[in-house]
Design an enzyme around this catalytic site. Structure first.
Site, PDB file in Angstrom:
ATOM      1  N   GLY A 154       1.521  -4.053   3.533  1.00 21.64           N
ATOM      2  CA  GLY A 154       1.606  -5.502   3.613  1.00 21.64           C
ATOM      3  C   GLY A 154       2.976  -5.971   4.057  1.00 21.64           C
ATOM      4  N   HIS A 199      -8.975   3.864  -1.733  1.00 26.73           N
ATOM      5  CA  HIS A 199      -7.611   3.383  -1.516  1.00 26.73           C
ATOM      6  C   HIS A 199      -7.141   2.590  -2.737  1.00 26.73           C
ATOM      7  CE1 HIS A 199      -4.038   1.807   0.174  1.00 26.73           C
ATOM      8  NE2 HIS A 199      -4.529   0.884   0.985  1.00 26.73           N
ATOM      9  N   CYS A 221       0.809  -1.220   0.000  1.00 32.27           N
ATOM     10  CA  CYS A 221       0.000   0.000   0.000  1.00 32.27           C
ATOM     11  C   CYS A 221       0.843   1.270   0.000  1.00 32.27           C
ATOM     12  CB  CYS A 221      -0.934   0.025   1.207  1.00 32.27           C
ATOM     13  SG  CYS A 221      -2.160  -1.292   1.192  1.00 32.27           S
ATOM     14  N   CYS A 265       0.231   2.096   6.691  1.00 34.04           N
ATOM     15  CA  CYS A 265       0.535   0.688   6.918  1.00 34.04           C
ATOM     16  C   CYS A 265       0.662  -0.022   5.582  1.00 34.04           C
ATOM     17  CB  CYS A 265      -0.540   0.040   7.780  1.00 34.04           C
ATOM     18  SG  CYS A 265      -2.208   0.175   7.107  1.00 34.04           S
TER      19      CYS A 265
END
Length: 380
Positions: A368, A336, A89, A366
């Site tokens: 992965g 997102h 992300c 945050c």
């Protein structure tokens, strides 16, 4: 000593899954913002040393180094290369970090950093082709647990003591802030209009007006039957792209361009990949320590709303002023689009800093694998 400054930042509106942007190839969606940066600044694109482009689901239309395809689709000279980045992300926030590092090191004079994701056309998991990314050694280290972001969000809510109502209240506020920002014209200077079969799209598609906590309470939980995470308090599956034109101050002067902000400090952090989503907390602590700034020096925070529990836990641990966090809404309302989200957040933050005269802004998200980027920008 070289520095890294942002002279322009633009993004597409964000579309919902199977929504108004789903008919556009992700390379073409990328090309729109790249082309816009060149045309609005008036630069000769031959000066660009690279296009650094975030993308997560590198399958189908998003394979083949989409950065290079996007650059050529935008009409850039063939001399301008492109490289695709995957830090989940945070991919396009990492693109900004790589761009800044290259500028400061003297490898670049001018570069475009950004990213894209068409989650309608390249669904999450489509790059796996039925295979697991976790081998025997990884699973042995983590007791056979397959990381799952939704379960991680549930774990955060449980460990930090957030109930369903608190998460839903946060989600409603995200939509309210995004709607207020849209109505006030706060996004107009950052959005590139997109021509589609549905007409000209100039606003984010996912903002829901008039929602209530009572309405969200009717949604079923997704990851645990007795859990707290729902589609209403999690980020939206989206399509979108964003990009920033970056260069050294010396190059900006040479080209007659006025920088908006400089990259003050950029760091990374890693954490437990099972709970996965707590990385923004140590990343923020690290970026503040390295920058010599305190949390009270920061005038705006962009903390990606992957799930409502993530920014709530971040704010609780950092004792941050939530009025300064995601003031124009976040991914719960705005969407997102994975590989494009880092650049979308930064574009929104840069424009907010310029509009409000805010000296320092901090962005974190945050990622992965239990990772996080954190970036502090300084207004110029």
């Amino acid at each position: 000593m070289n520095d890294a400054v942002i002279v322009a930042a633009r993004r597409t509106p964000t579309g919902k899954r199977e929504g108004v942007l789903s008919g556009i190839h992700p390379a073409d969606l990328s090309a729109l913002v790249i082309e816009d940066l060149v045309s609005t600044t008036g630069i000769d694109p031959v000066v660009l040393d690279d296009v650094i482009w975030g993308n997560v689901t590198q399958a189908g239309e998003q394979t083949g180094d989409i950065a290079r395809t996007a650059a050529l689709s935008a009409g850039l000279p063939e001399s301008v290369p492109g490289v695709t980045v995957d830090r989940q992300c945070g991919s396009s926030q990492q693109s900004v970090h790589f761009a800044a590092a290259g500028l400061i090191a003297g490898h670049y004079d001018a570069v475009i950093a950004g990213g894209v994701e068409s989650m309608s056309r390249n669904p999450m998991g489509s790059s796996l082709m039925g295979k697991s990314p976790y081998g025997e050694r990884f699973l042995a280290r983590y007791d056979g647990v397959f990381p799952n972001q939704g379960i991680g969000a549930e774990m955060i809510a449980e460990q930090w003591g957030f109930d369903r109502t608190q998460l839903d209240e946060f989600a409603i506020e995200s939509h309210e802030r995004a709607a207020a920002a849209t109505d006030a014209g706060a996004f107009e200077s950052q959005i590139v209009p997109v021509e589609t079969e549905h007409g000209t799209i100039t606003a984010d598609e996912g903002i829901r007006r008039g929602g209530t906590v009572e309405g969200l309470a009717k949604l079923k939980t997704v990851f645990r039957e007795d859990g707290v995470i729902t589609a209403g308090n999690a980020s939206q599956i989206s399509d979108g792209s964003a990009a920033l034109l970056m260069m050294t101050s010396e190059k900006a002067r040479e080209l007659g361009l006025k920088p908006i902000a400089r990259v003050h400090t950029a760091v990374l952090a890693g954490t437990d990949p099972v709970i996965m989503l707590t990385g923004p907390i140590p990343a923020t602590q690290k970026v503040l320590k390295r920058s010599g700034l305190s949390i009270s020096d920061i005038g705006v925070f962009e903390v990606n709303e992957a799930f409502a529990s993530v920014p709530l836990a971040w704010a609780k641990d950092l004792e941050a002023d939530t009025e300064l966090m995601n003031p124009n809404g976040g991914a719960i309302a705005l969407g997102h689009p994975l590989g494009g989200s880092g650049a979308r957040l930064m574009t929104t933050m840069v424009h907010h800093m310029a509009d409000k005269g805010i000296r320092y802004g901090l962005q974190t998200m945050c990622e992965g694998g239990g990772q996080a980027n954190a970036t502090i920008l300084e207004l110029l």
